[in-house]
Scaffold this motif. Structure first.
Motif, PDB file in Angstrom:
ATOM      1  N   TYR A  30       0.900  -1.095   0.023  1.00 48.12           N
ATOM      2  CA  TYR A  30       0.017  -0.047   0.059  1.00 48.12           C
ATOM      3  C   TYR A  30       0.976   1.069  -0.095  1.00 48.12           C
ATOM      4  O   TYR A  30       1.807   1.408   0.815  1.00 48.12           O
ATOM      5  CB  TYR A  30      -0.843   0.116   1.228  1.00 48.12           C
ATOM      6  CG  TYR A  30      -2.010   1.026   1.413  1.00 48.12           C
ATOM      7  CD1 TYR A  30      -2.985   0.852   0.531  1.00 48.12           C
ATOM      8  CD2 TYR A  30      -2.003   1.963   1.979  1.00 48.12           C
ATOM      9  CE1 TYR A  30      -4.101   1.852   0.303  1.00 48.12           C
ATOM     10  CE2 TYR A  30      -3.036   2.904   1.980  1.00 48.12           C
ATOM     11  CZ  TYR A  30      -4.085   2.903   1.133  1.00 48.12           C
ATOM     12  OH  TYR A  30      -5.059   3.889   0.961  1.00 48.12           O
ATOM     13  N   CYS A  31       0.632   2.282  -0.733  1.00 46.49           N
ATOM     14  CA  CYS A  31       1.360   3.367  -1.038  1.00 46.49           C
ATOM     15  C   CYS A  31       1.001   4.730  -0.874  1.00 46.49           C
ATOM     16  O   CYS A  31      -0.161   4.941  -1.425  1.00 46.49           O
ATOM     17  CB  CYS A  31       1.947   3.200  -2.632  1.00 46.49           C
ATOM     18  SG  CYS A  31       3.390   4.483  -2.966  1.00 46.49           S
ATOM     19  N   VAL A  57       2.455  -3.141  10.587  1.00 44.11           N
ATOM     20  CA  VAL A  57       2.841  -2.899   9.239  1.00 44.11           C
ATOM     21  C   VAL A  57       4.207  -2.674   9.037  1.00 44.11           C
ATOM     22  O   VAL A  57       4.766  -1.899   9.733  1.00 44.11           O
ATOM     23  CB  VAL A  57       1.969  -1.392   8.831  1.00 44.11           C
ATOM     24  CG1 VAL A  57       2.268  -1.148   7.352  1.00 44.11           C
ATOM     25  CG2 VAL A  57       0.345  -1.727   9.015  1.00 44.11           C
ATOM     26  N   PRO A  59       6.932  -1.031   7.162  1.00 45.52           N
ATOM     27  CA  PRO A  59       6.907   0.316   6.454  1.00 45.52           C
ATOM     28  C   PRO A  59       8.565   0.544   5.549  1.00 45.52           C
ATOM     29  O   PRO A  59       9.456  -0.323   5.851  1.00 45.52           O
ATOM     30  CB  PRO A  59       7.142   1.558   7.237  1.00 45.52           C
ATOM     31  CG  PRO A  59       7.636   0.841   8.574  1.00 45.52           C
ATOM     32  CD  PRO A  59       7.409  -0.691   8.465  1.00 45.52           C
ATOM     33  N   ASP A 111       4.836  -3.511   3.596  1.00 44.85           N
ATOM     34  CA  ASP A 111       3.355  -3.386   3.566  1.00 44.85           C
ATOM     35  C   ASP A 111       2.747  -2.102   3.173  1.00 44.85           C
ATOM     36  O   ASP A 111       1.935  -1.800   2.449  1.00 44.85           O
ATOM     37  CB  ASP A 111       2.727  -3.843   5.006  1.00 44.85           C
ATOM     38  CG  ASP A 111       2.976  -5.126   5.176  1.00 44.85           C
ATOM     39  OD1 ASP A 111       3.037  -6.188   4.332  1.00 44.85           O
ATOM     40  OD2 ASP A 111       3.439  -5.460   6.623  1.00 44.85           O
ATOM     41  N   LEU A 112       3.624  -1.075   3.731  1.00 39.72           N
ATOM     42  CA  LEU A 112       3.331   0.163   3.519  1.00 39.72           C
ATOM     43  C   LEU A 112       4.606   1.180   2.998  1.00 39.72           C
ATOM     44  O   LEU A 112       5.571   1.276   3.567  1.00 39.72           O
ATOM     45  CB  LEU A 112       2.750   0.920   4.783  1.00 39.72           C
ATOM     46  CG  LEU A 112       2.392   2.504   4.632  1.00 39.72           C
ATOM     47  CD1 LEU A 112       1.565   2.813   3.911  1.00 39.72           C
ATOM     48  CD2 LEU A 112       2.454   2.962   6.264  1.00 39.72           C
ATOM     49  N   CYS A 210      -3.572   2.122   9.430  1.00 37.65           N
ATOM     50  CA  CYS A 210      -3.589   0.425   9.604  1.00 37.65           C
ATOM     51  C   CYS A 210      -4.758   0.129   8.950  1.00 37.65           C
ATOM     52  O   CYS A 210      -4.624  -1.022   7.944  1.00 37.65           O
ATOM     53  CB  CYS A 210      -3.427   0.318  11.115  1.00 37.65           C
ATOM     54  SG  CYS A 210      -1.892   0.278  11.428  1.00 37.65           S
ATOM     55  N   ARG A 212      -6.619   1.515   6.549  1.00 36.88           N
ATOM     56  CA  ARG A 212      -6.467   1.648   5.091  1.00 36.88           C
ATOM     57  C   ARG A 212      -5.716   0.505   4.477  1.00 36.88           C
ATOM     58  O   ARG A 212      -5.879   0.006   3.321  1.00 36.88           O
ATOM     59  CB  ARG A 212      -5.880   3.205   4.688  1.00 36.88           C
ATOM     60  CG  ARG A 212      -7.094   4.114   4.902  1.00 36.88           C
ATOM     61  CD  ARG A 212      -8.185   3.743   4.274  1.00 36.88           C
ATOM     62  NE  ARG A 212      -8.068   3.980   2.635  1.00 36.88           N
ATOM     63  CZ  ARG A 212      -8.751   4.645   2.062  1.00 36.88           C
ATOM     64  NH1 ARG A 212      -9.527   5.928   2.480  1.00 36.88           N
ATOM     65  NH2 ARG A 212      -8.534   4.786   0.855  1.00 36.88           N
ATOM     66  N   CYS A 213      -4.559   0.309   5.143  1.00 37.91           N
ATOM     67  CA  CYS A 213      -3.815  -0.782   4.902  1.00 37.91           C
ATOM     68  C   CYS A 213      -4.410  -2.214   4.453  1.00 37.91           C
ATOM     69  O   CYS A 213      -4.337  -3.137   3.565  1.00 37.91           O
ATOM     70  CB  CYS A 213      -2.606  -1.043   5.525  1.00 37.91           C
ATOM     71  SG  CYS A 213      -1.474   0.274   5.196  1.00 37.91           S
ATOM     72  N   ARG A 214      -5.211  -2.375   5.585  1.00 35.50           N
ATOM     73  CA  ARG A 214      -5.872  -3.722   5.600  1.00 35.50           C
ATOM     74  C   ARG A 214      -7.244  -3.786   4.712  1.00 35.50           C
ATOM     75  O   ARG A 214      -7.266  -4.639   4.110  1.00 35.50           O
ATOM     76  CB  ARG A 214      -6.660  -3.872   7.184  1.00 35.50           C
ATOM     77  CG  ARG A 214      -6.950  -5.091   7.505  1.00 35.50           C
ATOM     78  CD  ARG A 214      -7.815  -5.039   8.933  1.00 35.50           C
ATOM     79  NE  ARG A 214      -8.977  -4.572   8.782  1.00 35.50           N
ATOM     80  CZ  ARG A 214     -10.186  -4.805   8.222  1.00 35.50           C
ATOM     81  NH1 ARG A 214     -10.229  -6.174   7.373  1.00 35.50           N
ATOM     82  NH2 ARG A 214     -11.247  -4.052   8.137  1.00 35.50           N
ATOM     83  N   ARG A 218      -4.071  -5.279   2.367  1.00 34.61           N
ATOM     84  CA  ARG A 218      -2.581  -5.506   2.598  1.00 34.61           C
ATOM     85  C   ARG A 218      -2.453  -6.417   4.362  1.00 34.61           C
ATOM     86  O   ARG A 218      -3.468  -6.179   5.006  1.00 34.61           O
ATOM     87  CB  ARG A 218      -1.801  -4.422   2.782  1.00 34.61           C
ATOM     88  CG  ARG A 218      -1.296  -4.059   1.416  1.00 34.61           C
ATOM     89  CD  ARG A 218      -2.325  -3.138   0.517  1.00 34.61           C
ATOM     90  NE  ARG A 218      -1.914  -3.141  -0.717  1.00 34.61           N
ATOM     91  CZ  ARG A 218      -2.774  -2.708  -1.838  1.00 34.61           C
ATOM     92  NH1 ARG A 218      -3.996  -2.493  -1.421  1.00 34.61           N
ATOM     93  NH2 ARG A 218      -2.535  -2.951  -3.147  1.00 34.61           N
ATOM     94  N   VAL A 220      -1.968  -6.915   7.877  1.00 33.43           N
ATOM     95  CA  VAL A 220      -1.644  -6.079   8.783  1.00 33.43           C
ATOM     96  C   VAL A 220      -0.808  -6.759  10.187  1.00 33.43           C
ATOM     97  O   VAL A 220      -0.092  -6.362  10.871  1.00 33.43           O
ATOM     98  CB  VAL A 220      -2.923  -5.604   9.386  1.00 33.43           C
ATOM     99  CG1 VAL A 220      -2.556  -4.631  10.573  1.00 33.43           C
ATOM    100  CG2 VAL A 220      -3.452  -4.239   8.353  1.00 33.43           C
TER     101      VAL A 220
END
Ligand SMILES: Nc1nc2c(ncn2[C@@H]2O[C@H](COP(=O)(O)OP(=O)(O)O)[C@@H](O)[C@H]2O)c(=O)[nH]1
Ligand SMILES: [Mg+2]
Length: 222
Positions: A30-31, A57, A59, A111-112, A210, A212-214, A218, A220
């Motif tokens: 996730y970017c 996450v 990074p 992940d991020l 977090c 938003r990543c999930r 993505r 978590v």
């Protein structure tokens, strides 16, 4: 003729940005593209954010500046993978630079991916980098009229972070005016009021990132 050339460059950038996004999607990364004025607190915000989310996450960071590796050194100190881009005069990052910088990471362990763009409220608005989320940072000392004066960057952002909120008592800054201006340009963009220095609002912001990543599919929990 010049206008046509600029359009061509932007179209080529959009194509490369789409390729970057596909590559990141394939790798499950996730970017976010962090934009804002020089000194608005972007690097400090990343430091405060990572200290809260790095257990959940993994990074990595791409730092963009005209010169120096000052910000990359700050991120490296945290033990987080980082690539510094020096644009040598260019006022924004573009998708080609991000494609090259992303090759410097093992994306399977990320992940991020946070991109800190060159500090600038104008040029950065026009360049999609392949991010999933554009985050604009506006600090209290910059003044509450900046959305009205520089609308494109705010209109094209997904989230607004009002930073350095601890300084509110020292400045004539009307946060409700800023929120109302943002709502007019980007009605769906959430607004966070935070201080990376005191930690105010940071846990809420970290939780939101977090999530938003999930939601982006993505991982978590590790
Ligand atoms: N009072 C206060 N100062 C901050 C805060 N965040 C950053 N700063 C200061 O603002 C300056 C610029 O911060 P930096 O993160 O380097 O900004 P960047 O250029 O946007 O990356 C530094 O002196 C920071 O210590 C904050 O939440 N509160
Ligand atoms: Mg910085």
């Amino acid at each position: 003729m010049k206008i046509v050339a600029a359009k061509k460059i932007l179209r080529a950038n959009e194509q490369l940005a789409a390729e970057n996004r596909q590559q990141l999607d394939r790798a499950g990364v996730y970017c976010i593209n962090l934009v804002g004025s020089p000194g608005s607190g972007k690097t400090t915000l990343l430091e405060a954010l990572f200290s809260r989310i790095r257990e959940m996450v993994r990074p990595a960071v791409i730092e963009g500046d005209l010169a120096s590796q000052i910000d990359a050194d700050r991120i490296e100190k945290l033990g987080i993978p980082v690539v510094q881009i020096n644009t040598e005069g260019m006022c924004h990052l573009d998708a080609t630079m991000i494609g090259a910088a992303a090759a410097g990471f093992n994306l399977g362990s990320v992940d991020l991916l946070a991109i800190e763009n060159v500090g600038n409220l104008v040029c950065t608005a026009n360049y999609d980098l392949g991010e999933h989320l554009r985050v604009v940072v506006l600090s209290v000392p910059e003044g509450d009229d900046k959305i009205a004066k520089y609308p494109p960057i705010f209109q094209r952002s997904d989230v607004l972070i009002i930073s350095k909120y601890d300084l509110l008592p020292h400045f004539d800054f009307d946060a409700s005016r800023v929120e109302a201006d943002m709502r007019r340009l980007a009605p769906d963009a959430p607004v966070f009021r935070v201080s990376a220095k005191t930690g105010e609002g940071m846990d809420t912001l970290a939780g939101w990132f977090c999530e938003r990543c999930r939601q982006g599919g993505r991982v978590v929990q590790h």
